[in-house]
Enzyme design. Sequence first.
Site, PDB file in Angstrom:
ATOM      1  N   SER A 124       3.584   0.772 -11.031  1.00 57.11           N
ATOM      2  CA  SER A 124       1.818   0.368 -10.984  1.00 57.11           C
ATOM      3  C   SER A 124       1.150   1.680 -11.657  1.00 57.11           C
ATOM      4  CB  SER A 124       1.313   0.692  -9.347  1.00 57.11           C
ATOM      5  OG  SER A 124       0.526   1.166  -9.045  1.00 57.11           O
ATOM      6  N   TYR A 149       3.841   5.039  -1.064  1.00 59.76           N
ATOM      7  CA  TYR A 149       3.745   3.670  -1.658  1.00 59.76           C
ATOM      8  C   TYR A 149       3.797   4.410  -3.019  1.00 59.76           C
ATOM      9  CZ  TYR A 149       1.992   0.308  -4.073  1.00 59.76           C
ATOM     10  OH  TYR A 149       1.886  -1.032  -5.329  1.00 59.76           O
ATOM     11  N   LYS A 153       7.311   3.989  -6.625  1.00 59.75           N
ATOM     12  CA  LYS A 153       7.331   3.114  -6.741  1.00 59.75           C
ATOM     13  C   LYS A 153       7.425   4.360  -8.504  1.00 59.75           C
ATOM     14  CE  LYS A 153       4.892  -0.653  -5.685  1.00 59.75           C
ATOM     15  NZ  LYS A 153       6.118  -1.360  -5.984  1.00 59.75           N
TER      16      LYS A 153
HETATM   17  P1  NAD Z   1       2.364  -9.560  -1.415  1.00 60.81           P
HETATM   18  O1  NAD Z   1       2.897  -8.691  -0.445  1.00 60.81           O
HETATM   19  O2  NAD Z   1       1.523 -10.633  -1.907  1.00 60.81           O
HETATM   20  O3  NAD Z   1       4.017  -9.179  -2.188  1.00 60.81           O
HETATM   21  C1  NAD Z   1       4.826  -8.973  -1.636  1.00 60.81           C
HETATM   22  C2  NAD Z   1       5.797  -9.727  -1.357  1.00 60.81           C
HETATM   23  O4  NAD Z   1       7.359  -8.907  -0.838  1.00 60.81           O
HETATM   24  C3  NAD Z   1       5.124 -10.380   0.124  1.00 60.81           C
HETATM   25  O5  NAD Z   1       5.787 -11.979   0.092  1.00 60.81           O
HETATM   26  C4  NAD Z   1       6.108 -10.443   1.327  1.00 60.81           C
HETATM   27  O6  NAD Z   1       6.616 -10.923   2.592  1.00 60.81           O
HETATM   28  C5  NAD Z   1       8.110  -9.563   0.316  1.00 60.81           C
HETATM   29  N1  NAD Z   1       8.519  -8.424   0.694  1.00 60.81           N
HETATM   30  C6  NAD Z   1       8.400  -7.323   1.515  1.00 60.81           C
HETATM   31  N2  NAD Z   1       9.303  -6.785   1.937  1.00 60.81           N
HETATM   32  C7  NAD Z   1       9.900  -7.364   1.412  1.00 60.81           C
HETATM   33  C8  NAD Z   1      12.012  -7.392   2.302  1.00 60.81           C
HETATM   34  N3  NAD Z   1      12.038  -6.620   2.909  1.00 60.81           N
HETATM   35  N4  NAD Z   1      12.574  -8.263   1.441  1.00 60.81           N
HETATM   36  C9  NAD Z   1      11.834  -9.462   0.648  1.00 60.81           C
HETATM   37  N5  NAD Z   1      10.753  -9.436   0.921  1.00 60.81           N
HETATM   38  C10 NAD Z   1       9.588  -8.578   1.286  1.00 60.81           C
HETATM   39  O7  NAD Z   1       1.877  -7.654  -2.776  1.00 60.81           O
HETATM   40  P2  NAD Z   1       1.942  -8.467  -4.455  1.00 60.81           P
HETATM   41  O8  NAD Z   1       0.082  -8.188  -4.907  1.00 60.81           O
HETATM   42  O9  NAD Z   1       1.823  -9.414  -5.058  1.00 60.81           O
HETATM   43  O10 NAD Z   1       2.337  -7.715  -5.033  1.00 60.81           O
HETATM   44  C11 NAD Z   1       3.603  -7.604  -5.873  1.00 60.81           C
HETATM   45  C12 NAD Z   1       4.561  -6.069  -6.309  1.00 60.81           C
HETATM   46  O11 NAD Z   1       3.149  -6.079  -7.417  1.00 60.81           O
HETATM   47  C13 NAD Z   1       4.918  -5.077  -4.839  1.00 60.81           C
HETATM   48  O12 NAD Z   1       6.107  -4.627  -5.815  1.00 60.81           O
HETATM   49  C14 NAD Z   1       3.426  -3.519  -5.867  1.00 60.81           C
HETATM   50  O13 NAD Z   1       3.946  -2.847  -5.045  1.00 60.81           O
HETATM   51  C15 NAD Z   1       3.674  -4.139  -6.988  1.00 60.81           C
HETATM   52  N6  NAD Z   1       2.211  -3.633  -8.161  1.00 60.81           N
HETATM   53  C16 NAD Z   1       0.872  -4.350  -6.592  1.00 60.81           C
HETATM   54  C17 NAD Z   1       0.012  -4.169  -6.543  1.00 60.81           C
HETATM   55  C18 NAD Z   1      -1.705  -4.920  -6.503  1.00 60.81           C
HETATM   56  O14 NAD Z   1      -2.491  -4.548  -6.764  1.00 60.81           O
HETATM   57  N7  NAD Z   1      -1.422  -6.106  -5.901  1.00 60.81           N
HETATM   58  C19 NAD Z   1      -0.843  -3.090  -7.830  1.00 60.81           C
HETATM   59  C20 NAD Z   1       0.181  -2.648  -8.322  1.00 60.81           C
HETATM   60  C21 NAD Z   1       1.755  -3.064  -8.008  1.00 60.81           C
HETATM   61  N1  UFG Z   2     -14.043   0.627  -3.348  1.00 60.47           N
HETATM   62  C1  UFG Z   2     -15.058   0.730  -2.783  1.00 60.47           C
HETATM   63  N2  UFG Z   2     -14.819  -0.084  -1.184  1.00 60.47           N
HETATM   64  C2  UFG Z   2     -14.308  -0.696  -1.156  1.00 60.47           C
HETATM   65  C3  UFG Z   2     -12.538  -0.885  -1.647  1.00 60.47           C
HETATM   66  C4  UFG Z   2     -13.263  -0.652  -2.974  1.00 60.47           C
HETATM   67  O1  UFG Z   2     -15.999   0.744  -3.118  1.00 60.47           O
HETATM   68  O2  UFG Z   2     -13.746  -1.368   0.052  1.00 60.47           O
HETATM   69  C5  UFG Z   2     -13.729   1.665  -4.944  1.00 60.47           C
HETATM   70  C6  UFG Z   2     -13.332   2.298  -5.147  1.00 60.47           C
HETATM   71  O3  UFG Z   2     -13.414   3.444  -4.272  1.00 60.47           O
HETATM   72  C7  UFG Z   2     -12.298   2.049  -6.314  1.00 60.47           C
HETATM   73  C8  UFG Z   2     -12.446   0.790  -6.716  1.00 60.47           C
HETATM   74  O4  UFG Z   2     -13.021   0.013  -5.980  1.00 60.47           O
HETATM   75  O5  UFG Z   2     -13.179   2.511  -7.004  1.00 60.47           O
HETATM   76  C9  UFG Z   2     -10.908  -0.336  -6.515  1.00 60.47           C
HETATM   77  O6  UFG Z   2     -10.215   0.064  -5.887  1.00 60.47           O
HETATM   78  P1  UFG Z   2      -9.115  -0.377  -5.127  1.00 60.47           P
HETATM   79  O7  UFG Z   2      -8.194   0.221  -3.303  1.00 60.47           O
HETATM   80  O8  UFG Z   2      -9.270  -1.872  -4.851  1.00 60.47           O
HETATM   81  O9  UFG Z   2      -8.136  -0.069  -5.779  1.00 60.47           O
HETATM   82  P2  UFG Z   2      -7.251   1.242  -6.699  1.00 60.47           P
HETATM   83  O10 UFG Z   2      -7.757   1.281  -7.869  1.00 60.47           O
HETATM   84  O11 UFG Z   2      -7.827   1.904  -5.729  1.00 60.47           O
HETATM   85  O12 UFG Z   2      -6.094   0.964  -5.823  1.00 60.47           O
HETATM   86  C10 UFG Z   2      -5.203   0.097  -6.635  1.00 60.47           C
HETATM   87  C11 UFG Z   2      -3.853  -0.185  -5.387  1.00 60.47           C
HETATM   88  C12 UFG Z   2      -3.206   0.212  -5.515  1.00 60.47           C
HETATM   89  C13 UFG Z   2      -3.012   1.187  -7.075  1.00 60.47           C
HETATM   90  C14 UFG Z   2      -3.984   1.228  -7.874  1.00 60.47           C
HETATM   91  C15 UFG Z   2      -3.179   2.172  -8.918  1.00 60.47           C
HETATM   92  O13 UFG Z   2      -4.302  -0.882  -4.345  1.00 60.47           O
HETATM   93  O14 UFG Z   2      -2.271  -0.018  -4.639  1.00 60.47           O
HETATM   94  O15 UFG Z   2      -4.868   0.914  -7.803  1.00 60.47           O
HETATM   95  O16 UFG Z   2      -2.642   1.240  -9.822  1.00 60.47           O
HETATM   96  F1  UFG Z   2      -1.762   1.680  -6.924  1.00 60.47           F
END
Ligand code: NAD
Ligand code: UFG
Length: 335
Positions: A124, A149, A153
């Site tokens: 991330s 979190y 990562k």
């Molecule tokens: P998500 O929660 O939709 O998907 C993660 C999946 O992993 C889920 O289906 C959950 O059931 C499964 N899981 C969790 N713990 C587990 C375990 N112990 N064993 C087996 N399965 C397990 O999340 P996502 O948004 O699809 O994110 C996927 C990956 O990308 C994550 O590692 C997340 O940290 C990373 N990531 C997501 C974002 C974002 O904004 N969505 C940003 C940066 C990184």
């Molecule tokens: N925001 C609002 N109102 C809300 C939610 C978010 O104004 O209800 C604003 C935040 O202040 C920020 C922007 O929208 O300026 C984006 O916020 P998000 O929470 O959607 O995303 P972030 O960039 O804060 O965080 C995301 C993921 C994290 C990851 C990070 C960097 O949630 O897991 O990007 O990759 F770590």
Amino acid sequence: MKILVTGGTGYIGSHTCVELIAEGHEVIILDNLYNSRIDVLDKIEQISGVRPKFYEADILDKEGLEKVFAENDFDAVIHFAGYKAVGESVSIPLTYYENNISGSINLYQMMKKYKVRNLVFSSSATVYGDDFEVPFKEEYGLGTTTNPYGTTKKMNEMIITDMDIAEPENSSVLLRYFNPIGAHESGLIGEIPNGIPNNLVPYIAQVVSGQRDYLRVWGNDYDTVDGTGVRDYIHVVDLARAHVKAIEYAASHKGTEVINIGTGKGYSVLEVLHAYEKACGHEIPYQIMERRPGDIAVCYADTKKAEGLLGFKAEYDIDRMCEDSYRFTCNLSKE
Ligand code: NAD
Ligand code: UFG
């Protein structure tokens, strides 16, 4: 290739499975369904015509994990499984370290034992912390993370890098995602938030579907175009396609590569809100609130490495991201 996708029924995982299948790969999903639903398999089948083999298993369960590896001869692993809620990770850090670190180590040990050399890991942009100037470049390295979190990562990136030094046959691509939003154009798969969404677009979607009254905009006094926070939003289908390129790259190289996956463009909170208003055809109520602790003003990617190494460039713009999110939201509220 025969690819194990951990967390494959989740938000990004399910879209990636669809794109992998479209490129002719064989997908095997492992997920404990903690944050996803089993019917995602039906949806993947509906979209792609192929139903992936599925193991309901937990990466914390070494025996269960071993069974999956013993029964399959994987060429590669894409590792999505993990917990991802920033705020929750501050309240229950040990749970996050256990799942995201111990679980990942179990997986990497199994890969070592069964000689599965190719890995793509979900990292991330949060690993840059607030230490660097935008656009964030991979060469900056790891910054100071501000929550458990983010630290999981960063630790995974360090663990994989050390692992690859010890095992020169390994090949890993660490993808640093920026802000994935949107949904598949079919409206069948997308993000289903658990409880009150923390992220911007899932929250807007719930305002639009009537589950929340208004969007709370966290601060309008940042040094940005309109004072609200700026992020690099990327369509989840673009992100999924980046995984296909990354795993194919991993299979034909050795060593560790860190690669940003974003569009390279930033949008403010209000710009996203207005794009969503265009998609749904009406105004969306919002109120300006205090800044959210831990937020940075601006975050967007330098995308040159993804373009040069993977030949990846995001295709979809913010309007398309909001249109696809809205279509999925409408389908979800019909359920
Ligand atoms: P998500 O929660 O939709 O998907 C993660 C999946 O992993 C889920 O289906 C959950 O059931 C499964 N899981 C969790 N713990 C587990 C375990 N112990 N064993 C087996 N399965 C397990 O999340 P996502 O948004 O699809 O994110 C996927 C990956 O990308 C994550 O590692 C997340 O940290 C990373 N990531 C997501 C974002 C974002 O904004 N969505 C940003 C940066 C990184
Ligand atoms: N925001 C609002 N109102 C809300 C939610 C978010 O104004 O209800 C604003 C935040 O202040 C920020 C922007 O929208 O300026 C984006 O916020 P998000 O929470 O959607 O995303 P972030 O960039 O804060 O965080 C995301 C993921 C994290 C990851 C990070 C960097 O949630 O897991 O990007 O990759 F770590």
